[in-house]
Design an enzyme around this catalytic site. Structure first.
Site, short mmCIF file in Angstrom:
data_model
loop_
_atom_site.label_atom_id
_atom_site.label_comp_id
_atom_site.label_asym_id
_atom_site.label_seq_id
_atom_site.Cartn_x
_atom_site.Cartn_y
_atom_site.Cartn_z
N ASP A 30 0.83 -1.21 0.00
CA ASP A 30 0.00 0.00 0.00
C ASP A 30 0.86 1.26 0.00
O ASP A 30 2.04 1.23 0.38
CB ASP A 30 -0.96 0.01 1.20
CG ASP A 30 -0.25 -0.13 2.54
OD1 ASP A 30 0.81 -0.80 2.59
OD2 ASP A 30 -0.74 0.42 3.54
N GLU A 86 -0.87 -1.94 5.28
CA GLU A 86 0.04 -1.89 6.42
C GLU A 86 0.01 -0.53 7.10
O GLU A 86 0.06 -0.44 8.33
CB GLU A 86 1.47 -2.23 5.98
CG GLU A 86 2.46 -2.39 7.14
CD GLU A 86 2.98 -1.07 7.70
OE1 GLU A 86 3.25 -1.00 8.91
OE2 GLU A 86 3.12 -0.09 6.92
N GLU A 87 -0.08 0.52 6.31
CA GLU A 87 0.00 1.87 6.88
C GLU A 87 -1.13 2.16 7.86
O GLU A 87 -0.96 2.97 8.78
CB GLU A 87 -0.01 2.91 5.76
CG GLU A 87 1.20 2.88 4.84
CD GLU A 87 2.49 3.28 5.52
OE1 GLU A 87 2.44 3.74 6.68
OE2 GLU A 87 3.55 3.14 4.89
#
Length: 383
Positions: free
Chosen positions: A77, A134-135
């Site tokens: 991402d 993930e962020e």
């Protein structure tokens, strides 16, 4: 290992990386990126399962009769940041860019995937875990909840991240606690909007929010032991559009990071307390919207030592640092390590801007090094 690096398809890796960098997608919106990755690994000959935790992908390849399995994870991402680099492959999406290097992480795993499928120099099963979100700390938990390790069992799982400020191309391994837990919260302070020339008829949430920003900084300074580490960052303060208008509400976005369970409970309690009392002190009301809670990333000691030894044998003693650094940054790979043993290492990106900076540049020279590490790790585990 130089021979292995030279055997990797570096021309394709450059093409994959630059394509993903030009076409970034935000967390849990990575539909086209997922299709692109799945198409590549399917073409390499992997058995591919898509839609794991929304856009997650697991690509499996079994060679020989070995019973062991290894999991290699990469994220894909991007961030809601405008890139300001003058690159020929600069992001083509306004306000969205790969400024953390997840495009590089995925490229390294793709490079290893192609080599492993061609050479088949292992005995067992390798599972490539391509993870979205993930962020925002959503992708890892989503894949786990969707049965990641039950549907695709592994004996150990491994992750890797590029890191600016660490020596270019060196690998850094640290056992135990390596990254912090994170809580991403949004605070809304509501007052009473009005004309900037008549403040007596309004209740200004900007003043209340400004006081709150300063008050929040006392939590770590006066409540967390100097022997521990924590941080409360207000990364965004959104209110109003004109200088002559008193806004009706203000939004503050917080990143709260802690390294012990006790400090996390205490810090979050104090954030809640200060939000409520600061807003009330200025005649405002407040609301907290809590995001997905993070976790401390803890590397398994034995798996970390084993991975470091494999890296030493592959690259040479001088290219491996053990123990390496720890950070207050966070990673939702921590959730995978709560379910399966494994380790998470850092790969030096050299003297560049830090990740999440609008001028961050992922150094493409480390693409084959990261791919070669994944190959060595797989062949070392699955002999």
């Amino acid at each position: 290992m130089n021979a292995l690096v030279n055997e990797l398809d570096q021309a394709s890796m450059k093409e994959w990386f630059e394509h993903m960098h030009r076409t970034p997608e935000l967390s849990m919106q990575e539909e086209k990126t997922a299709e692109y990755i799945a198409g590549l690994v399917r073409g390499f000959g992997y058995e591919v399962e898509t839609g794991v935790g929304k856009y997650g992908i697991v690509a499996s390849l079994t060679v020989g009769d070995g019973d062991n399995a290894i999991g290699l994870r990469a994220d894909f991402d991007a961030l809601p940041i405008e890139e300001v680099n003058a690159l020929p492959y600069k992001s083509s999406v306004a306000g969205v860019a790969h400024l953390c290097g997840h495009d590089g992480h995925t490229t390294m795993l793709l490079g290893a995937a192609k080599y492993l499928a061609e050479k088949k120099n292992f005995n067992g099963t390798v599972r490539l875990i391509f993870q979205p979100g993930e962020e925002t700390m959503q992708g890892g938990p989503a894949m786990i909840e969707d049965g990641l390790f039950e549907r695709f069992p592994v004996d150990a799982v491994f992750g890797m991240h590029n890191m600016p400020g660490l020596e270019l191309g060196k690998l850094y391994f640290t056992p135990g606690e390596v990254m912090a837990a994170v809580d991403n919260w949004e605070v809304e302070i509501t007052g009473k909007g009005g004309h900037g020339a008549m403040p007596e008829l309004s209740i200004d949430p900007v003043v209340a929010g400004s006081s709150l920003v300063m008050a929040l900084q006392t939590i770590v300074a006066r409540n967390v032991s100097p022997a521990n580490r924590a941080v409360v960052t207000v990364g965004a303060f959104l209110a109003g559009n004109a200088g002559n208008v008193i806004a009706h509400s203000a939004i503050l976005r917080l990143s709260i990071r802690t390294t012990t369970p006790e400090d996390r409970v205490m810090v979050l309690h104090n954030v809640r307390r200060l939000v409520a009392t600061q807003a009330e002190a200025f005649g405002c009301t407040s609301e907290i919207r809590e995001g997905v809670a993070g976790a401390v990333l803890v590397n398994d000691a034995a798996e970390t030592e084993k991975a470091a030894e494999i890296a030493r044998n592959a690259f040479g003693e001088d290219q491996v640092v053990f123990p390496g650094p720890t950070y207050l940054g966070s990673e939702d790979f921590a959730f995978m390590l709560q379910k399966q043993k494994g380790t998470y290492c850092f790969l030096g990106n050299g003297d560049t801007k830090m990740v999440h900076h609008p001028e961050f540049v992922f150094n493409q020279d480390i693409l084959p090094i990261g791919a070669a590490y994944w190959v060595a790790l797989t062949e070392g585990h699955l002999r």
